[in-house]
Design an enzyme around this catalytic site. Sequence first.
Site, PDB file in Angstrom:
ATOM      1  N   ARG A   1       0.880  -1.186   0.000  1.00 55.03           N
ATOM      2  CA  ARG A   1       0.000   0.000   0.000  1.00 55.03           C
ATOM      3  C   ARG A   1       0.909   1.226   0.000  1.00 55.03           C
ATOM      4  NH1 ARG A   1      -5.424   1.355   3.295  1.00 55.03           N
ATOM      5  NH2 ARG A   1      -6.096   0.008   1.602  1.00 55.03           N
TER       6      ARG A   1
ATOM      7  N   ARG B   1     -13.566  -8.374   1.386  1.00 56.50           N
ATOM      8  CA  ARG B   1     -12.145  -8.090   1.190  1.00 56.50           C
ATOM      9  C   ARG B   1     -11.323  -9.314   1.600  1.00 56.50           C
ATOM     10  NH1 ARG B   1     -10.285  -3.058   1.449  1.00 56.50           N
ATOM     11  NH2 ARG B   1      -8.500  -3.902   0.331  1.00 56.50           N
TER      12      ARG B   1
ATOM     13  N   CYS C   1     -16.311   1.851   0.006  1.00 54.65           N
ATOM     14  CA  CYS C   1     -15.199   0.956   0.352  1.00 54.65           C
ATOM     15  C   CYS C   1     -14.769   1.104   1.807  1.00 54.65           C
ATOM     16  CB  CYS C   1     -14.027   1.215  -0.584  1.00 54.65           C
ATOM     17  SG  CYS C   1     -13.413   2.892  -0.493  1.00 54.65           S
TER      18      CYS C   1
ATOM     19  N   HIS D   1      -6.874   0.843  -6.843  1.00 53.01           N
ATOM     20  CA  HIS D   1      -7.167  -0.001  -5.667  1.00 53.01           C
ATOM     21  C   HIS D   1      -7.888  -1.261  -6.175  1.00 53.01           C
ATOM     22  CE1 HIS D   1      -7.661  -1.061  -1.599  1.00 53.01           C
ATOM     23  NE2 HIS D   1      -8.572  -0.206  -1.197  1.00 53.01           N
TER      24      HIS D   1
ATOM     25  N   ASP E   1     -17.084   7.184  -2.314  1.00 48.74           N
ATOM     26  CA  ASP E   1     -15.814   7.001  -1.596  1.00 48.74           C
ATOM     27  C   ASP E   1     -15.490   8.321  -0.898  1.00 48.74           C
ATOM     28  OD1 ASP E   1     -13.287   6.146  -0.760  1.00 48.74           O
ATOM     29  OD2 ASP E   1     -12.369   6.291  -2.746  1.00 48.74           O
TER      30      ASP E   1
ATOM     31  N   GLN F   1      -9.805  -3.923  -3.888  1.00 47.42           N
ATOM     32  CA  GLN F   1     -11.072  -3.383  -3.394  1.00 47.42           C
ATOM     33  C   GLN F   1     -12.188  -3.632  -4.413  1.00 47.42           C
ATOM     34  OE1 GLN F   1     -11.866  -1.475  -0.413  1.00 47.42           O
ATOM     35  NE2 GLN F   1     -13.879  -2.053  -1.194  1.00 47.42           N
TER      36      GLN F   1
HETATM   37  N1   CP Z   1     -11.237  -0.011   1.980  1.00 47.82           N
HETATM   38  C1   CP Z   1      -9.981  -0.074   2.454  1.00 47.82           C
HETATM   39  O1   CP Z   1      -9.008  -0.322   1.729  1.00 47.82           O
HETATM   40  O2   CP Z   1      -9.919   0.134   3.792  1.00 47.82           O
HETATM   41  P1   CP Z   1      -8.597   0.327   4.654  1.00 47.82           P
HETATM   42  O3   CP Z   1      -7.992   1.634   4.279  1.00 47.82           O
HETATM   43  O4   CP Z   1      -9.077   0.295   6.084  1.00 47.82           O
HETATM   44  O5   CP Z   1      -7.663  -0.818   4.370  1.00 47.82           O
HETATM   45  N1  NVA Z   2      -9.853   6.589  -1.996  1.00 45.87           N
HETATM   46  C1  NVA Z   2      -9.562   6.151  -0.658  1.00 45.87           C
HETATM   47  C2  NVA Z   2      -9.787   4.693  -0.493  1.00 45.87           C
HETATM   48  C3  NVA Z   2      -9.592   4.195   0.919  1.00 45.87           C
HETATM   49  C4  NVA Z   2      -9.700   2.741   1.059  1.00 45.87           C
HETATM   50  C5  NVA Z   2      -8.153   6.526  -0.287  1.00 45.87           C
HETATM   51  O1  NVA Z   2      -7.262   6.461  -1.136  1.00 45.87           O
HETATM   52  O2  NVA Z   2      -7.929   6.869   0.858  1.00 45.87           O
END
Ligand code: CP
Ligand code: NVA
Length: 313
Positions: free
Chosen positions: A101, A295, A267, A128, A226, A131
Site C-alpha cells: 500500500r 475483502r 469501500c 485499488h 468514496d 477493493q
Molecule cells: N477499503 C480499504 O481499503 O480500507 P482500509 O484503508 O481500512 O484498508
Molecule cells: N480513496 C480512498 C480509499 C480508501 C480505502 C483513499 O485512497 O484513501
Amino acid sequence: MRHLLTLDDWSAEHIAEAISTARAIKADPQEYEDALRRKTLCMIFEKPSLRTRLSFEAGMNQMGGHAIYYDTSTSPLGNGKETIADTIRTMCRYVDIIMARLFKHEDLLEMAAFSTVPIINALTNFSHPGQILADLQTIEEHKGRLAGLKLAYLGDSFNNVTHSLLFACPKMGMHLSIGCPAGKEYEPAPEAFAAATADAKKTGSRFVLTHDAAEAVRDADVVYTDSWMSYHIPKEQAAERVRIFMPYQVTADLMKKAKPDAIFLNCLPAMRGMEQTAEVIDGPQSVVFDEAENRMHMHKALMLLLLREAGRI
Ligand code: CP
Ligand code: NVA
C-alpha cells in the site's frame, strides 16, 4: 510472473476467476485451511489501514500461512537508507508473496520490476484493484450477475477507487456512470477514462461521465461513493473539498432516483454527513459491511491464484 497491479492488466476471465474463487472460499473456508501452509506474505504499508491489513493477515492465517506487517516508517526504505530495488530483491529471498500500500503507483511498478514473487497492489494513489474485485463479488452476490447492471459512482473521481471501477466495470459488461465536479483534479485520469471508453465499446455497455448527480444515479442498480479525503489528500484541503463535493453527497433523496432495489456501497472508511448521509450508509440498501467482509475472501482468493500460477504451491 502474474501480479495484481491494476485491473487494466487483468482480463474479464481473470476477474471472473477471482470472484468465483473468492465465493468458493467464502462458502467452504475449511476446504482451504491448509492451502497456503507455511507460506509467508509481506505486507508493506506506507499509509494507514483497517480492512486491508486485517483481512490479509486474518486470511493468510486462516489458510495456514503467516503474514508480516512491514511499516515503511520504521524501515530503511522509508528512511531513505535503502532503495526499492534492494528492498524487494532482499524481501523476495524470504517471502512467497508481497502486498504493498503505497503513495506513488510508479513505486509499485518498480517493485514489480524487481520482484521474483507475485505482488498485489493494496492501494496506490492511482488504483485499488483488490477493493474493486471484492466489490464486484459483493454485487454479484446481491444481484446474481454483473453484466447489464448499472453502477453509478458519485464524488471524488480522480482517485484510486474510481480508476479501478473504470478498468473493471465496462470490461465485465456493466454500465457505468460517474457523477463528479468538473475539473481535472476531480475527474478520472485520462488513461482510465480511455480504457473504460474502449472496454464499453467492446462489451456494448454504456459509460457516461456527468456533472449532474441525479442523472448519474438514474435507474442505477448499484450506487457507490468514496471518501472526499483520501489518505493522500492534505488536511488543509478539507473545507474546500467539502464545498466542491457536497452536490454529489449520496442522500436518501438521491437514492430514490436509483432503482428501488439498488444497493449502496462505500469501500470505507466513511464519513457520515460527507460523501453520504448516515441515513443511507446505515439504511436497508447499504451493504458496506458485506463489502468489507468480502475483502478477506477476495484476498485469500488472490493469494491462492497468484501463488498457484507462480508455481509456489
Ligand atoms: N477499503 C480499504 O481499503 O480500507 P482500509 O484503508 O481500512 O484498508
Ligand atoms: N480513496 C480512498 C480509499 C480508501 C480505502 C483513499 O485512497 O484513501
